[in-house]
Enzyme design. Structure first.
Site, mmCIF file in Angstrom:
data_model
loop_
_atom_site.group_PDB
_atom_site.id
_atom_site.type_symbol
_atom_site.label_atom_id
_atom_site.label_comp_id
_atom_site.label_asym_id
_atom_site.label_seq_id
_atom_site.Cartn_x
_atom_site.Cartn_y
_atom_site.Cartn_z
ATOM 1 N N GLY A 2 0.807 -1.214 0.000
ATOM 2 C CA GLY A 2 0.000 0.000 0.000
ATOM 3 C C GLY A 2 0.837 1.260 0.000
ATOM 4 N N GLN B 266 15.357 -7.850 -2.836
ATOM 5 C CA GLN B 266 14.081 -8.538 -2.668
ATOM 6 C C GLN B 266 13.685 -9.247 -3.962
ATOM 7 O OE1 GLN B 266 10.331 -6.861 -0.736
ATOM 8 N NE2 GLN B 266 9.902 -6.464 -2.889
ATOM 9 N N ARG C 219 8.232 5.337 1.752
ATOM 10 C CA ARG C 219 8.854 5.960 2.924
ATOM 11 C C ARG C 219 9.320 7.393 2.654
ATOM 12 N NH1 ARG C 219 10.449 0.329 3.815
ATOM 13 N NH2 ARG C 219 9.770 -0.323 5.894
ATOM 14 N N GLN D 95 12.457 -2.781 -9.390
ATOM 15 C CA GLN D 95 13.911 -2.945 -9.256
ATOM 16 C C GLN D 95 14.462 -2.201 -8.038
ATOM 17 O OE1 GLN D 95 16.349 -1.713 -12.714
ATOM 18 N NE2 GLN D 95 17.867 -1.041 -11.194
ATOM 19 N N LYS D 96 13.714 -1.204 -7.530
ATOM 20 C CA LYS D 96 14.253 -0.459 -6.394
ATOM 21 C C LYS D 96 14.586 -1.376 -5.224
ATOM 22 C CE LYS D 96 12.102 2.037 -3.303
ATOM 23 N NZ LYS D 96 12.816 1.722 -2.031
ATOM 24 N N HIS E 132 4.601 1.988 -7.975
ATOM 25 C CA HIS E 132 3.630 0.887 -7.949
ATOM 26 C C HIS E 132 2.741 0.917 -9.193
ATOM 27 C CE1 HIS E 132 4.214 1.534 -3.471
ATOM 28 N NE2 HIS E 132 4.475 0.250 -3.585
ATOM 29 N N MET F 253 11.394 6.649 -6.169
ATOM 30 C CA MET F 253 10.106 6.705 -5.486
ATOM 31 C C MET F 253 9.993 5.587 -4.459
ATOM 32 S SD MET F 253 7.291 8.022 -8.174
ATOM 33 C CE MET F 253 7.466 9.647 -8.908
#
Length: 290
Positions: free
Chosen positions: A35, A157, A191, A152-153, A41, A188
């Site tokens: 979210g 992960q 946080r 990719q940021k 996103h 972007m």
């Protein structure tokens, strides 16, 4: 054009939706999120729309990937705004489960993440990738899409999830989409809204350090220690705590001494009270030394 998003909170109606989609021979793209959606996103939703008939986004702030001193309780939760954004991009459906749906009483099974999870974030955030791998595999089982889209940021992960899917023969394609940046270069992130105006100005030093490395590579520099020194100098005095700056093998994330293959530069640092990460793919073979 007005779009509507079908919203599911329970597993049974989600499974019925998948069954109906399969019956109609529709392909499905999955966009897992926590979210607090932003343009990064939404770029994943657009990628899924281009390649699949239907798009399902998930919104779940996953408690098992946060450490005890991390920001789980204050992580931004903006569900109504998120659903409006998903609708504006033509997302078909959204799954917003409560915590007890995902982790019912007595839940005790976790995934041991692959070796690529061990360095960097894995070292600084013990248990983080265990939580990530577990929730993502659960989502893949609950929402067995054709493809899943990640940014990719969160480079490490994405590497963890890609390896997990390969190792466990999960029948889903992992698509990693490029970083979406603000006009001044800041990657972007949900946080970013924690940053004060002054901290926001300083935060662009992460992307500037990555550009510094690219510029040196373009002029023929292949000595990683030189690249790291230049990147560290760009960050010095502008971040409050530098957790790591490294240039690593793209697959294993093992640090490199010489830039002799496609690599990735990764940074994690605190600006004010906000922890930021960023990265850049490096292609030394495209810029051979003259």
């Amino acid at each position: 054009m007005t779009h509507s998003v079908s919203v599911f909170h329970e597993i049974a109606p989600l499974r019925r939706w998948f069954a109906a989609a399969r019956e109609a021979n529709k392909t499905i793209g999955l966009v897992p999120t926590m979210g607090a959606l932003h343009a990064g996103h939404l770029s994943l939703v657009r990628a899924a729309r281009r390649e699949c008939d239907l798009v399902l986004a998930t919104i779940f702030v996953n408690p098992t990937q946060f450490g005890p001193s991390e920001d789980f309780n204050r992580y931004p939760r903006t569900v109504e705004a998120d659903l409006d954004l998903l609708a504006s991009e033509g997302c078909t459906a959204a799954f917003l489960p409560a915590n007890e749906i995902i982790y019912p009483p007595g839940f005790s099974t976790f995934i041991e993440p692959p070796a690529v999870s061990i360095p960097l974030e894995g070292k600084l955030r013990p248990g983080h990738f265990r939580g990530v791998a577990t929730i993502v595999l659960k989502l893949f089982n609950l929402a067995p899409a054709d493809a899943a889209y990640f940014g990719q940021k969160d480079y490490q992960q994405a590497a963890v999830i890609t390896q997990m899917v390969a190792d466990l023969n999960v029948p889903i394609r992992i698509i990693v989409c490029q970083i979406i940046r603000e006009p001044d270069g800041l990657a972007m992130s949900s946080r970013n809204r924690y940053l004060s105006p002054a901290d926001r100005q300083r935060a662009i030093c992460l992307s500037q350090a990555l550009v510094t490395a690219e510029e040196l590579i373009a002029t023929g520099t292949r000595d990683v220690s030189r690249l790291l020194s230049a990147m560290t100098e760009t960050l010095a005095g502008r971040v409050d705590r530098l957790e790591y700056v490294t240039i690593a093998d793209r697959q294993t994330l093992e640090p490199l001494a010489t830039l002799d293959r496609p690599a990735v530069a990764l940074i994690a640092a605190y600006v004010g009270q906000t922890r930021l990460i960023d990265n850049q793919l490096l292609n030394p073979l495209e810029n051979p030394a003259s």
